[in-house]
Enzyme design. Sequence first.
Site, mmCIF file in Angstrom:
data_model
loop_
_atom_site.group_PDB
_atom_site.id
_atom_site.type_symbol
_atom_site.label_atom_id
_atom_site.label_comp_id
_atom_site.label_asym_id
_atom_site.label_seq_id
_atom_site.Cartn_x
_atom_site.Cartn_y
_atom_site.Cartn_z
ATOM 1 C CB VAL A 26 -18.292 6.552 4.247
ATOM 2 C CG1 VAL A 26 -16.928 7.014 4.769
ATOM 3 C CG2 VAL A 26 -18.776 5.334 5.024
ATOM 4 C CE LYS A 27 -19.765 16.017 4.339
ATOM 5 N NZ LYS A 27 -20.526 16.880 5.288
#
Length: 217
Positions: free
Chosen positions: A82-83
């Site tokens: 997850v960015k």
Amino acid sequence: MQLFLDTTDVAVLKDLAATGLVDGVTTNPSLIAKSGRNMLEVIAEICGIVEGPVSAEVAGTDVHTMLAEGRKLAGVAPNVVVKVPLTREGLIATSEFCAEGIQTNVTLCFSAAQALLAAKAGATYISPFIGRLDDHGAEGMDLISEIRAIYDNYDFDTEILAASIRTSAHVKEAALAGADCATIPPDVFQALFKHPLTEKGLQQFLADWAKTGQSIL
């Protein structure tokens, strides 16, 4: 050094992944927008092509939304990272993701102080933007060196993922500066294979071999 491909173009990814040299993929909202496809579908397809980490970015800016979006993205495939943006809210979300066992890539890093905070929040990756710093008259590679020194001083596990790579020289310099990974646009990745003297030497070898009249097969 791990080499990631910065793309949402599945055809290009398949072509370069066939070399066995692509360790992972990064995406961002701009690349998703250019693809014209549903984000979750694109991420799922990419995760089916590469076994390594695939970064997918949240679109929310408040903690609640980032957590909800990040959990949904993480559910797409086990290799999703997850960015999140390097903001106060983003780092709060990063700490929670870390507690939940969700890998994170903290993006838009432009200072060593920011990188220190990201590591303390438990980020899996920190993404310093090299090219954009260069555009503003700073030395992007100096930032990587500074982050490397800080992380080594305190034994942080966060990996340095050099981003905003513009040239093959950027890749080389990031490796020399101690980056753990680099995320590379497809055209720059292709350029890594090439050198004019390699082509010249190959042509000479082929010409000399042809003169022998031999065949290995």
